[in-house]
Design a protein around this motif. Structure first.
Motif, PDB file in Angstrom:
ATOM      1  N   UNK A 218       0.847  -1.054   0.129  1.00  0.00           N
ATOM      2  CA  UNK A 218       0.038  -0.088   0.026  1.00  0.00           C
ATOM      3  C   UNK A 218       1.003   1.179   0.129  1.00  0.00           C
ATOM      4  N   UNK A 219       0.615   2.049  -0.960  1.00  0.00           N
ATOM      5  CA  UNK A 219       1.341   3.430  -1.092  1.00  0.00           C
ATOM      6  C   UNK A 219       0.782   4.460   0.015  1.00  0.00           C
ATOM      7  N   UNK A 220       1.813   4.456   1.014  1.00  0.00           N
ATOM      8  CA  UNK A 220       1.294   5.623   2.360  1.00  0.00           C
ATOM      9  C   UNK A 220       1.837   7.031   1.971  1.00  0.00           C
ATOM     10  N   UNK A 221       2.206   7.169   0.662  1.00  0.00           N
ATOM     11  CA  UNK A 221       2.536   8.710   0.484  1.00  0.00           C
ATOM     12  C   UNK A 221       3.789   9.096   1.308  1.00  0.00           C
ATOM     13  N   UNK A 222       3.662  10.257   1.619  1.00  0.00           N
ATOM     14  CA  UNK A 222       4.683  10.922   2.484  1.00  0.00           C
ATOM     15  C   UNK A 222       4.593  10.445   3.837  1.00  0.00           C
ATOM     16  N   UNK A 223       3.514   9.877   4.551  1.00  0.00           N
ATOM     17  CA  UNK A 223       3.384   9.319   5.822  1.00  0.00           C
ATOM     18  C   UNK A 223       4.531   8.468   6.084  1.00  0.00           C
ATOM     19  N   UNK A 224       4.421   7.125   4.972  1.00  0.00           N
ATOM     20  CA  UNK A 224       5.458   6.093   5.357  1.00  0.00           C
ATOM     21  C   UNK A 224       6.023   5.432   3.952  1.00  0.00           C
ATOM     22  N   UNK A 225       5.794   5.874   2.845  1.00  0.00           N
ATOM     23  CA  UNK A 225       6.101   5.252   1.750  1.00  0.00           C
ATOM     24  C   UNK A 225       5.352   4.126   1.267  1.00  0.00           C
ATOM     25  N   UNK A 226       5.705   2.993   0.873  1.00  0.00           N
ATOM     26  CA  UNK A 226       5.329   2.027   0.592  1.00  0.00           C
ATOM     27  C   UNK A 226       5.353   0.991   1.986  1.00  0.00           C
ATOM     28  N   UNK A 227       4.048   0.262   2.198  1.00  0.00           N
ATOM     29  CA  UNK A 227       4.150  -0.593   3.325  1.00  0.00           C
ATOM     30  C   UNK A 227       3.278  -1.835   3.138  1.00  0.00           C
ATOM     31  N   UNK A 228       3.688  -3.046   3.465  1.00  0.00           N
ATOM     32  CA  UNK A 228       2.971  -4.236   3.077  1.00  0.00           C
ATOM     33  C   UNK A 228       1.891  -4.190   4.216  1.00  0.00           C
ATOM     34  N   UNK A 229       0.891  -5.155   3.802  1.00  0.00           N
ATOM     35  CA  UNK A 229      -0.352  -5.343   4.891  1.00  0.00           C
ATOM     36  C   UNK A 229       0.057  -5.757   5.979  1.00  0.00           C
ATOM     37  N   UNK A 230       1.297  -6.742   6.063  1.00  0.00           N
ATOM     38  CA  UNK A 230       1.672  -7.472   7.183  1.00  0.00           C
ATOM     39  C   UNK A 230       2.325  -6.355   8.289  1.00  0.00           C
ATOM     40  N   UNK A 231       3.037  -5.309   7.757  1.00  0.00           N
ATOM     41  CA  UNK A 231       3.610  -4.388   8.418  1.00  0.00           C
ATOM     42  C   UNK A 231       2.292  -3.709   9.080  1.00  0.00           C
ATOM     43  N   UNK A 232       1.285  -3.228   8.618  1.00  0.00           N
ATOM     44  CA  UNK A 232       0.135  -2.454   8.906  1.00  0.00           C
ATOM     45  C   UNK A 232      -0.567  -3.090   9.958  1.00  0.00           C
ATOM     46  N   UNK A 233      -0.771  -4.591   9.815  1.00  0.00           N
ATOM     47  CA  UNK A 233      -1.337  -5.229  10.694  1.00  0.00           C
ATOM     48  C   UNK A 233      -1.085  -5.388  12.393  1.00  0.00           C
ATOM     49  N   UNK A 234       0.256  -4.804  12.602  1.00  0.00           N
ATOM     50  CA  UNK A 234       0.900  -4.831  13.886  1.00  0.00           C
ATOM     51  C   UNK A 234       0.863  -2.988  14.317  1.00  0.00           C
ATOM     52  N   UNK A 235       0.120  -2.848  15.172  1.00  0.00           N
ATOM     53  CA  UNK A 235       0.117  -1.262  15.636  1.00  0.00           C
ATOM     54  C   UNK A 235       1.488  -0.895  16.262  1.00  0.00           C
ATOM     55  N   UNK A 236       2.129  -1.863  16.624  1.00  0.00           N
ATOM     56  CA  UNK A 236       3.439  -1.571  17.207  1.00  0.00           C
ATOM     57  C   UNK A 236       4.720  -2.291  16.643  1.00  0.00           C
ATOM     58  N   UNK A 237       4.585  -2.331  15.440  1.00  0.00           N
ATOM     59  CA  UNK A 237       5.564  -3.160  14.760  1.00  0.00           C
ATOM     60  C   UNK A 237       6.694  -2.416  14.104  1.00  0.00           C
ATOM     61  N   UNK A 238       6.654  -0.853  14.242  1.00  0.00           N
ATOM     62  CA  UNK A 238       7.683  -0.226  13.713  1.00  0.00           C
ATOM     63  C   UNK A 238       7.157   0.789  12.572  1.00  0.00           C
ATOM     64  N   UNK A 239       6.321   0.167  11.692  1.00  0.00           N
ATOM     65  CA  UNK A 239       5.779   1.267  10.939  1.00  0.00           C
ATOM     66  C   UNK A 239       4.567   2.044  11.619  1.00  0.00           C
ATOM     67  N   UNK A 240       4.017   1.509  12.382  1.00  0.00           N
ATOM     68  CA  UNK A 240       2.769   1.947  13.205  1.00  0.00           C
ATOM     69  C   UNK A 240       3.505   2.034  14.610  1.00  0.00           C
ATOM     70  N   UNK A 241       2.957   2.833  15.448  1.00  0.00           N
ATOM     71  CA  UNK A 241       3.296   2.897  16.843  1.00  0.00           C
ATOM     72  C   UNK A 241       2.323   3.547  17.628  1.00  0.00           C
ATOM     73  N   UNK A 242       1.321   2.697  18.012  1.00  0.00           N
ATOM     74  CA  UNK A 242       0.216   3.174  18.883  1.00  0.00           C
ATOM     75  C   UNK A 242      -0.548   2.052  19.304  1.00  0.00           C
ATOM     76  N   UNK A 243      -1.325   1.962  20.430  1.00  0.00           N
ATOM     77  CA  UNK A 243      -2.059   0.894  20.817  1.00  0.00           C
ATOM     78  C   UNK A 243      -3.497   1.620  21.440  1.00  0.00           C
ATOM     79  N   UNK A 244      -4.473   0.503  21.809  1.00  0.00           N
ATOM     80  CA  UNK A 244      -5.658   1.089  22.518  1.00  0.00           C
ATOM     81  C   UNK A 244      -5.903   0.791  23.843  1.00  0.00           C
TER      82      UNK A 244
END
Length: 244
Positions: A218-244
């Motif tokens: 998925x092209x995330x543009x200036x937010x993160x460049x390209x990211x795979x779905x596997x990377x985006x599945x984890x909210x604390x995996x590096x590409x994303x960093x948050x939790x609920x």
């Protein structure tokens, strides 16, 4: 009200404030059973004129061309009349400059946002079934929780009900943040498996077509460049960093 300002000039809520609004709405809505024509969901703190996102637009009757699906029950459709996003304080600039429009439809909000539907989504055994349960089928005869925010608030003429323009309503981010929270909650039931599980069609509702895979980019543009779905599945995996 705790606020920040994004680069798009949209007021955004801090996480504690966001949680406060979600809890306030849930407590008020759970106080008694809802009827399909109830307007009480729109009387919660989320839609408060002073501390919330404001209310409905003035009533505008849609033309047949504007309402090809013949959606009934609209109560607005024009520019919002209360809250922080009224003209000239807020402008939706895509595709052309316009006011923020809302078109509350109580029967859609009350049936599509039924807590029983959330429990149905959370009970799904795999990601493909989970995603299908959130969307259901593209029909107003089959309620789905994704459609509750878009069409319960946006109706026929509202900004958030327009697939090409729905992020123009700040409520879009609250709604999709909640859908993301539901995904996160579902993942917690079997985190080891569900951090590495995706499924469903690449094209919306094309259930007989090509499905996504973990390495789908998925092209995330200036937010993160390209990211795979596997990377985006984890909210604390590096590409994303948050939790609920």
């Amino acid at each position: 009200m705790s606020r920040g300002t994004s680069s798009f000039g949209i007021a955004i809520l801090s996480p504690p404030t966001k949680r406060h609004y979600e809890m306030s709405a849930a407590i008020r809505m759970a106080s008694q059973p809802l009827k399909l024509n109830s307007t009480r969901p729109f009387e919660t703190a989320i839609f408060d004129a002073h501390n919330g996102f404001g209310g409905n637009g003035i009533y505008v009757a849609p033309t047949p061309d504007q309402n090809p699906l013949n959606i009934t029950g609209g109560t607005g459709g024009g520019c919002v009349t209360s809250g922080p996003f009224t003209p000239p304080n807020f402008t939706v600039n895509f595709p052309t400059a316009d006011c923020l429009r809302r078109d509350f439809i109580p029967w859609i909000m009350n049936s599509f946002a039924d807590p029983k539907l959330v429990q149905h989504v959370l009970a799904q055994a795999d990601y493909t079934s989970f995603a299908r349960a959130i969307e259901n089928i593209p029909s107003f005869d089959e309620p789905n929780i994704h459609g509750s925010g878009h069409f319960g608030v946006g109706g026929v003429l509202g900004t958030i009900g327009n697939a090409a323009n729905s992020p123009g309503d700040p409520l879009f981010y609250l709604h999709h943040g909640n859908l993301d929270r539901i995904l996160w909650t579902w993942q917690q039931k079997d985190l080891r498996t569900r951090l590495h599980q995706v499924g469903g069609p690449i094209a919306p509702f094309d259930y007989g077509g090509q499905n996504v895979t973990l390495d789908f980019k998925i092209n995330m543009g200036k937010l993160a460049g390209d990211a795979t779905l596997e990377e985006l599945l984890n909210t604390q995996g590096g590409t994303l960093c948050y939790t609920y």
